[in-house]
Design an enzyme around this catalytic site. Structure first.
Site, PDB file in Angstrom:
ATOM      1  N   GLN B 216     142.489 122.641  84.233  1.00  0.00           N
ATOM      2  CA  GLN B 216     141.821 122.777  85.522  1.00  0.00           C
ATOM      3  C   GLN B 216     142.248 124.069  86.214  1.00  0.00           C
ATOM      4  OE1 GLN B 216     143.112 118.318  86.192  1.00  0.00           O
ATOM      5  NE2 GLN B 216     142.001 118.984  88.009  1.00  0.00           N
ATOM      6  N   GLU B 251     145.815 119.760  85.786  1.00  0.00           N
ATOM      7  CA  GLU B 251     145.965 120.740  86.853  1.00  0.00           C
ATOM      8  C   GLU B 251     147.190 121.615  86.598  1.00  0.00           C
ATOM      9  OE1 GLU B 251     145.931 119.300  90.894  1.00  0.00           O
ATOM     10  OE2 GLU B 251     146.534 121.230  91.694  1.00  0.00           O
ATOM     11  N   ARG B 329     150.680 114.453 100.713  1.00  0.00           N
ATOM     12  CA  ARG B 329     149.354 113.847 100.867  1.00  0.00           C
ATOM     13  C   ARG B 329     149.453 112.334 101.026  1.00  0.00           C
ATOM     14  NH1 ARG B 329     143.703 115.175 100.597  1.00  0.00           N
ATOM     15  NH2 ARG B 329     144.033 117.397 100.277  1.00  0.00           N
ATOM     16  N   ARG B 361     143.657 112.384  90.679  1.00  0.00           N
ATOM     17  CA  ARG B 361     142.564 112.073  91.618  1.00  0.00           C
ATOM     18  C   ARG B 361     143.044 111.318  92.875  1.00  0.00           C
ATOM     19  NH1 ARG B 361     137.078 109.525  89.098  1.00  0.00           N
ATOM     20  NH2 ARG B 361     135.579 110.479  90.504  1.00  0.00           N
ATOM     21  N   PHE B 363     145.728 112.424  94.599  1.00  0.00           N
ATOM     22  CA  PHE B 363     146.908 113.277  94.788  1.00  0.00           C
ATOM     23  C   PHE B 363     147.902 112.691  95.795  1.00  0.00           C
ATOM     24  CE2 PHE B 363     148.815 117.560  95.778  1.00  0.00           C
ATOM     25  CZ  PHE B 363     148.950 118.037  94.507  1.00  0.00           C
ATOM     26  N   THR B 461     146.290 121.239 100.902  1.00  0.00           N
ATOM     27  CA  THR B 461     147.170 121.262 102.076  1.00  0.00           C
ATOM     28  C   THR B 461     148.054 122.504 102.074  1.00  0.00           C
ATOM     29  OG1 THR B 461     148.747 119.848 100.926  1.00  0.00           O
ATOM     30  CG2 THR B 461     147.134 118.767 102.338  1.00  0.00           C
ATOM     31  N   ALA B 530     141.761 118.942  94.334  1.00  0.00           N
ATOM     32  CA  ALA B 530     141.639 118.611  95.756  1.00  0.00           C
ATOM     33  C   ALA B 530     140.175 118.459  96.163  1.00  0.00           C
ATOM     34  CB  ALA B 530     142.336 119.664  96.630  1.00  0.00           C
ATOM     35  N   GLU B 732     137.438 113.184  94.729  1.00  0.00           N
ATOM     36  CA  GLU B 732     138.520 112.205  94.851  1.00  0.00           C
ATOM     37  C   GLU B 732     138.222 111.005  95.741  1.00  0.00           C
ATOM     38  OE1 GLU B 732     140.965 115.602  96.000  1.00  0.00           O
ATOM     39  OE2 GLU B 732     142.587 114.700  94.852  1.00  0.00           O
TER      40      GLU B 732
END
Lengths: 162, 778
Positions: B216, B251, B329, B361, B363, B461, B530, B732
């Site tokens: 990713q 990721e 998160r 997914r 996170f 974030t 994200a 997500e």
């Protein structure tokens, strides 16, 4: 090394393999038919399903030598020579029955077998029961079931294919 | 309709008659190839000459010193071209994405069972594996820390603990009319992308390396491979055409396999493929973080929360990886859709000698939400009210009661409307009564019903990651080549971004060629993660298209003697008053006028900022919303259950592609439901994962999904912020609709007795049975 002679997608192939070579290895590595995928390596996910003498088989659970003399159809062998898709392929495309697409070849091959073996009708519950051996991590299966339902009348000549 | 305008924000005025290509349910760009077996995943690509296959030897211990590593027998084994250990890495032996701690090869110490110790490249995978097993590897075992409990007791953390607060939670709790405390354990989750981790590295001239990686994040793979090889970034190209699923698992954690393949390729001068076998993939790669959540809540007689304190302990595994942002998160979503007036959230980032957990997914957000939803249910059971009533009582307000625990004002709250509509269309109230009646007459089979909301913050974030680039060429035949930094993992990103480009030029979608993501074309990209893929890359592609469109318009305006701004791009044509010209003609004219038909486009998300120390700011550009209702039936003598019906209403804004968005919602729900029900990861007392294949780790199969599955996009959805064509991110958020399945099981268990339900996740039949037994007094 043993020699295996089989028909794949209508063409005869004669290949030397090791005794332990799996059918999926023969298809992918020797014949370059990489549309058949390996997802779990242990005969559970169904990404590797092909047809052997008309029946859906997980090709990672069958030795190449066991396919000697057989007629094998893979995902590459479904479409017509002019590129027209098989009704099941068309139904998967039309119904958005795929996301990442990795499970799709096996899913389509299983689905064709299910439809073929239910000539008198196919309920959603039967589709769900028969597709238990094919895992998909993306779609939630909703559109896959829809696609199989949609392909049934086309495959059995109950409606004209569009 | 596309009226030429400066690159200014979209508005209704720009699209008075709606969109012509974007906003429509175009099929996934590769769908035809995928159903025909023609879509190439890395393992399907024609193999280059002299290809080697790599195998990684995994550690047998969770925590041990390596006292002997002798690879000479492996190196001498048949067909072996190279063996690499930590000592053989020319550059940095670490692929940690943000912080160090993820060795490519264990260097004297192993910190999880399954860790990479060394790698072998040989003529076939069988020969590589055989050779790897011939090496002598001896350990001195050390005591492992395996659970969150042990880590908390020893204050064993990968990163410092954090605290987010607003108001005085302690004072509010002390003064609360009623008070409850509780704890919930939330299990992890294996990604189970159908295509496992894979990379193929091909050496080129000047020691350059091209890596095909199922990732990713091609930019990070490029960077970490270059760092491992001790070469500049420009010597490494990373290309990703498509992934067979990723879900966050690729990721940060695709880098290790790309790095090992590249190191072996550099060492041997031959191409190297590294494809993990499924069992190895499950042992080697990180998962969703398991959490333990403790809560202490004060509330009034109506169920409204007056003060709340959370302790979130996330199991990060052996290294930080992305755990800082993931645990952040979890804090950000401990409110879900509820206003928490006086709140304190403490987050511990626990270290254990297990695989380093990673993005998945949601996170961390889903874990935070499971916590607050358990609180809502507990308050409702305590007050003997319908949980939906308590949830509604606590929803964020529109003008007041709209500040989050991180001091961001919620400006786009639509949760009351969505929940009202879903409650009506799903006939929640009527079914609630029917279920009560059914349960009253059914001693052993019990039904449960739950409606849960989702509010999910959209943006990375880490503010600097919210940027994207695109590269767009128009050729003189009017066809368009599109490239951007986003990656395709099945979510349909490529299709959506191509729809944007086609929309801007007023041409058909099939005139836009989608090309593989590569660090050669668009550099320094952020991961496709994200949920930001279409927001960021759609805007970047739009910017590039508008630059080229303005250039074309200027050239043609001069010919026609009209204002460039009056030219409309539509139906494959440029039009203005009596004038009309095919887009392809206009491209030819533009080229003849010696004006460039190629441009990059760039986008950076506006408005966002965040103070990571104080945990205050506006980390999110906007929120995505939705709600779901699940109904379950439980056999209380066995704990077995099935889903009877699911209704979902989800806000994808003005959807870029309704069919693709519905697919994300359906798949997200099922994946979330699997996480909280049947997907149980199990480690033994030595810290070895025992559920490392689909035989023992149960992701949902088709029979686990309800036949009655009613999913709808919220028709009134429209992004208040200027996201691409007012759409909303949808990757997500739907996963968290799976929480309604869990809460429906809680509801069914609740019907077996009185008071607050204690049920941890995943709610396997065993756990459900034990919860029922506890409630019925053993």
């Amino acid at each position: 090394m043993p020699q295996v002679t089989l028909t794949v997608n209508g063409k005869t192939a004669s290949v030397e393999v090791e005794g332990r070579t799996l059918l999926v290895e023969l298809l992918r590595d020797k014949l370059g038919l990489t549309g058949t995928h390996v997802g779990c390596d242990t005969s559970q996910c169904g990404a590797c399903v092909v047809h052997v003498d008309g029946k859906a088989v997980k090709s990672c659970t069958m030795l190449a030598v066991q396919a000697n003399g057989a007629a094998v159809t893979t995902i590459e062998g479904l479409a017509a020579a002019d590129g027209t898709l098989h009704p099941m392929q068309e139904a998967f495309r039309e119904n958005h029955a795929l996301q990442c697409g990795f499970c799709t070849p096996g899913m389509v091959m299983s689905a064709i077998d299910i439809v073929a073996t239910h000539p008198d009708g196919l309920s959603e519950a039967e589709i769900r029961h028969c597709l238990e051996g094919n895992l998909c991590r993306c779609t939630g299966y909703h559109n896959i079931v829809k696609a199989v339902s949609a392909a049934w009348p086309v495959m059995h000549g109950k409606v004209a294919a569009e | 309709m596309n009226v030429i305008a400066p690159i200014t924000p979209d508005s209704e005025i720009l699209h008075p008659r709606g969109l012509r290509v974007a906003g429509h349910s175009a099929a996934q760009d590769s769908a035809r190839k995928q159903v025909a077996g023609e879509a190439l995943y890395i393992d399907d690509m024609p193999e280059p000459r002299d290809l080697l296959h790599a195998y990684i030897r995994l550690s047998d211990h969770a925590h041990a010193r390596i006292v002997k590593l002798d690879v000479s027998a492996a190196a001498a084994s048949l067909g072996v071209a190279a063996v690499l250990t930590a000592r053989d890495v020319p550059g940095v032996n670490d692929v940690g994405p943000a912080f160090p701690g993820d060795p490519i090869f264990a260097d004297g110490l192993v910190e999880y069972a399954g860790q990479s110790v060394f790698a072998v490249a040989a003529d076939s995978i069988a020969l590589a594996r055989q050779a790897a097993m011939r090496a002598v590897l001896e350990y001195e075992p050390l005591p492992p820390v395996l659970t969150i409990r042990e880590a908390l007791a020893q204050q064993f953390f990968v990163l410092p603990s954090q605290k987010m607060q607003r108001g005085d939670a302690a004072a509010a709790l002390a003064a609360a009319p009623q008070r409850l405390q509780g704890r919930i354990v939330v299990g992890g989750q294996e990604h189970f992308y159908l295509e496992g981790q894979i990379a193929m590295a091909v050496p080129g001239e000047d020691h350059d390396i091209k890596v095909y990686s199922s990732t990713q994040h091609p930019t990070e793979v490029q960077h970490l491979v270059a760092r491992a090889l001790a070469v500049p970034d420009h010597a490494v190209i990373c290309e990703t055409r498509r992934m067979g699923g990723a879900f966050g698992g690729k990721e940060s954690q695709a880098s290790l396999y790309a790095a090992i393949a590249a190191l072996l390729a550099a060492k041997t001068g031959r191409p190297v493929k590294l494809r993990l076998d499924r069992d190895d993939d499950m042992k080697l790669t990180g998962k969703r973080h398991d959490f333990e959540i403790e809560w202490d809540v004060g509330f009034d007689a109506t169920g409204r929360i007056t003060g709340i304190a959370f302790m979130l302990a996330g199991n990060c595994g052996m290294s930080p990886d992305l755990s800082g942002a993931i645990n952040d998160r979890a804090m950000f979503h401990s409110d879900n859709a509820y206003y928490l007036d006086a709140v304190s959230i403490v987050s511990h980032r626990c270290k254990t000698h297990t695989v380093s957990n990673t993005a998945f997914r949601g996170f961390g957000g889903p874990q935070g939400m499971v916590g607050i939803e358990a609180v809502m249910d507990a308050i409702a059971r305590h007050l003997k009210r319908d949980p939906l009533q308590v949830r509604r009582r606590n929803f964020y307000g529109k003008r007041d009661r709209n500040i989050t625990p991180y001091h961001m004002t919620v400006e786009d709250n639509v949760i009351p409307e969505i929940v009202a509509e879903l409650a009506r269309t799903s006939e929640y109230a009527k079914r609630r009564q029917e279920i009560a009646a059914f349960n009253a007459g059914s001693p052993w089979v019990k039904r449960g019903l739950a409606l849960t909301p989702v509010k999910f913050g959209i943006s990375f974030t880490l503010t600097r990651m919210n940027q994207a680039g695109a590269l767009l060429h128009v050729y003189t035949d009017g066809s368009v080549m599109l490239n951007h930094g986003g990656t395709e993992m099945g979510q349909g990103l490529f299709t959506k971004v191509a729809q944007v480009a086609a929309e801007e030029f007023g041409i058909d979608l099939d005139r836009v060629k989608i090309t593989a993501t590569t660090t050669e074309k668009v550099p320094n990209t952020s991961p496709t993660a994200a949920s930001s893929g279409s927001d960021l890359n759609g805007k970047a592609a739009q910017a590039a298209a508008r630059i080229i469109r303005e250039r074309i318009a200027k050239v043609i305006a001069k010919q026609w003697g009209v204002a460039a701004g009056d030219i409309v791009f539509r139906d494959g044509e440029l039009r203005c008053g009596p004038h009309a010209m095919r887009f392809s003609e206009a491209a030819k004219h533009t080229h003849a006028a010696r004006v460039s038909l190629s441009s990059t486009g760039y986008y950076a998300t506006p408005k966002i900022h965040y103070d990571t120390k104080l945990h205050q700011g506006r980390p999110f550009y906007y929120f995505a919303y939705g709600a779901s209702v699940s109904e379950v039936e439980v056999d209380t003598l066995t704990g077995e259950y099935r889903l009877r019906r699911v209704d979902i209403l989800h806000d994808a804004g003005a959807s870029l592609n309704p069919a693709l968005d519905l697919g994300q919602i359906e798949g997200g729900y099922v994946q979330g439901m699997g996480w909280l029900t049947t997907e149980e990861l199990w480690w033994d007392a030595q810290g070895r994962l025992r559920t490392h294949a689909p035989s023992t780790y149960k992701i949902p199969a088709v029979g686990d999904v309800p036949q009655d599955f009613r999913v709808a996009l919220w028709k009134r959805g429209r992004n208040r912020e200027n996201a691409i064509y007012r759409s909303k991110a949808v990757g997500e958020p739907p996963l968290m609709h799976g929480i309604s399945a869990f809460q429906a099981l809680v509801d069914a268990v609740a019907s077996c007795g009185e008071g607050v339900v204690q049920l941890d996740a995943p709610a396997t039949p065993e756990r459900v049975l034990m919860a029922i037994a506890a409630r019925r007094g053993g």
